[in-house]
Design an enzyme around this catalytic site. Structure first.
Site, PDB file in Angstrom:
ATOM      1  N   ASP A   4       0.844  -1.192   0.000  1.00 40.36           N
ATOM      2  CA  ASP A   4       0.000   0.000   0.000  1.00 40.36           C
ATOM      3  C   ASP A   4       0.882   1.246   0.000  1.00 40.36           C
ATOM      4  O   ASP A   4       1.836   1.347   0.778  1.00 40.36           O
ATOM      5  CB  ASP A   4      -0.901   0.005   1.238  1.00 40.36           C
TER       6      ASP A   4
ATOM      7  N   GLU B 249      -4.739   2.402  -4.399  1.00 46.43           N
ATOM      8  CA  GLU B 249      -3.285   2.477  -4.283  1.00 46.43           C
ATOM      9  C   GLU B 249      -2.693   1.216  -3.681  1.00 46.43           C
ATOM     10  O   GLU B 249      -1.544   1.201  -3.227  1.00 46.43           O
ATOM     11  CB  GLU B 249      -2.877   3.687  -3.425  1.00 46.43           C
TER      12      GLU B 249
END
Length: 312
Positions: free
Chosen positions: A179, A230
């Site tokens: 992440d 993301e």
């Protein structure tokens, strides 16, 4: 066109081959069905001209085996025309049932041969165009439009297959969940276009790390995918313990070393990511616990300061 001409008579093959070469085609010869199978795999011809009566393996059996080979390939189909001196109804029926597409006499006039080849050339061109279109559609369906990595749907399909194979051979398996740190702040500060550019850059890094892991033998069939937003994943089949730790460290280090500015990532000043991983020595049961463990370790990496990997 590239034409595979299969005939046990050298004289017949020489005559027909010369006629085909004269009208602009490349000809590859095989003297029986068994040799034809080998040449077919290697040459990937646009058309096969197949004699029927041959030693070792006759034309009907050879065509059946060619069609069986093509059944294992996406979008594969090659026109096959049987050549014969015996133009009987029985041979015609058997030829079509074996997987052939047409049936012509070896003694056909020059004009007929040339007309047939023009028709086959048009089919070959359409086949190539269809194959390109299908590959493009397949790529669109399996890849994320922004980053070019595998999308979530294709990741799940490929992951299921790799997990099943790992269970079959009792191999190890690793998974990294990744992440981008403070990515919302990045978008708010730099704008969504810059955010897209950032995600594309990270995707290239992840794909490169996966490729290098495969090349170095640290894993077998490793690949990166965009999990959502993301968040990314790196799937590591048959990963060694040393390779698992090395790959996780390489991902975190490579993203930091790319020095993509991120002033809102205050401690670092550049884009970083956090990773959570899990590795099992022998694949068994469900994949769900792997994702839960990897996610838990990812959140632990966030709590421990980000720009790091927490591995289980």
């Amino acid at each position: 066109m590239r034409i595979l001409l299969v005939d046990d008579s050298r004289a017949v093959a020489t005559v027909i081959g010369a006629r085909l070469t004269t009208i602009g085609h490349e000809v590859i010869f095989a003297e029986n069905g068994e040799v034809a199978l080998s040449r077919f795999r290697d040459a990937q011809p646009d058309l096969v001209l197949m004699d029927i009566e041959m030693p070792v393996m006759n034309g009907f059996e050879a065509v059946q085996r060619i069609r069986a080979l093509e059944a294992n390939e996406d979008w594969a189909w090659t026109p096959i025309i049987f050549l014969t001196a015996s133009d009987t109804h029985e041979n015609l029926v058997t030829a079509i049932e074996a997987g052939g597409d047409d049936f012509i006499a070896k003694s056909m006039p020059e004009a007929v041969l040339e007309a047939k080849m023009k028709a086959m050339a048009r089919i070959a061109a359409l086949r190539a165009e269809l194959s390109r279109a299908n590959r493009k559609l397949e790529a669109l369906a399996s890849h994320d439009g922004l980053t070019g990595l595998y999308n979530r749907r294709h990741m799940d399909l490929r992951l299921d297959n790799q997990w099943a194979e790992a269970m079959r051979v009792e191999a190890s398996f690793g998974l990294l969940m990744l992440d981008v740190d403070h990515f919302k702040r990045y978008n708010d500060h730099y704008g969504h276009q810059a955010g897209d550019d950032c995600l594309r850059a990270i995707a290239r890094i992840l794909a490169d790390v996966g490729d290098k892991a495969n090349a170095a033998g640290l894993a077998r069939g490793a690949f990166a995918a965009r999990y959502g937003g993301e968040e990314f994943s790196l799937v590591l089949p048959a990963v060694t313990p040393e390779g698992y730790a090395k790959i996780a460290g390489a991902v975190v280090t490579a993203v930091h070393a790319a020095t993509i500015p991120h002033v809102q990532n205050a401690e670092w000043g550049v884009v970083t990511l956090s990773a959570g991983g899990v590795r099992v020595t022998c694949a068994e049961g469900s994949l769900v616990p792997l994702f839960r463990t990897a996610d838990a370790n990812l959140y632990q990496a966030k709590r421990n300061g980000r720009n790091r990997a927490e591995l289980g």
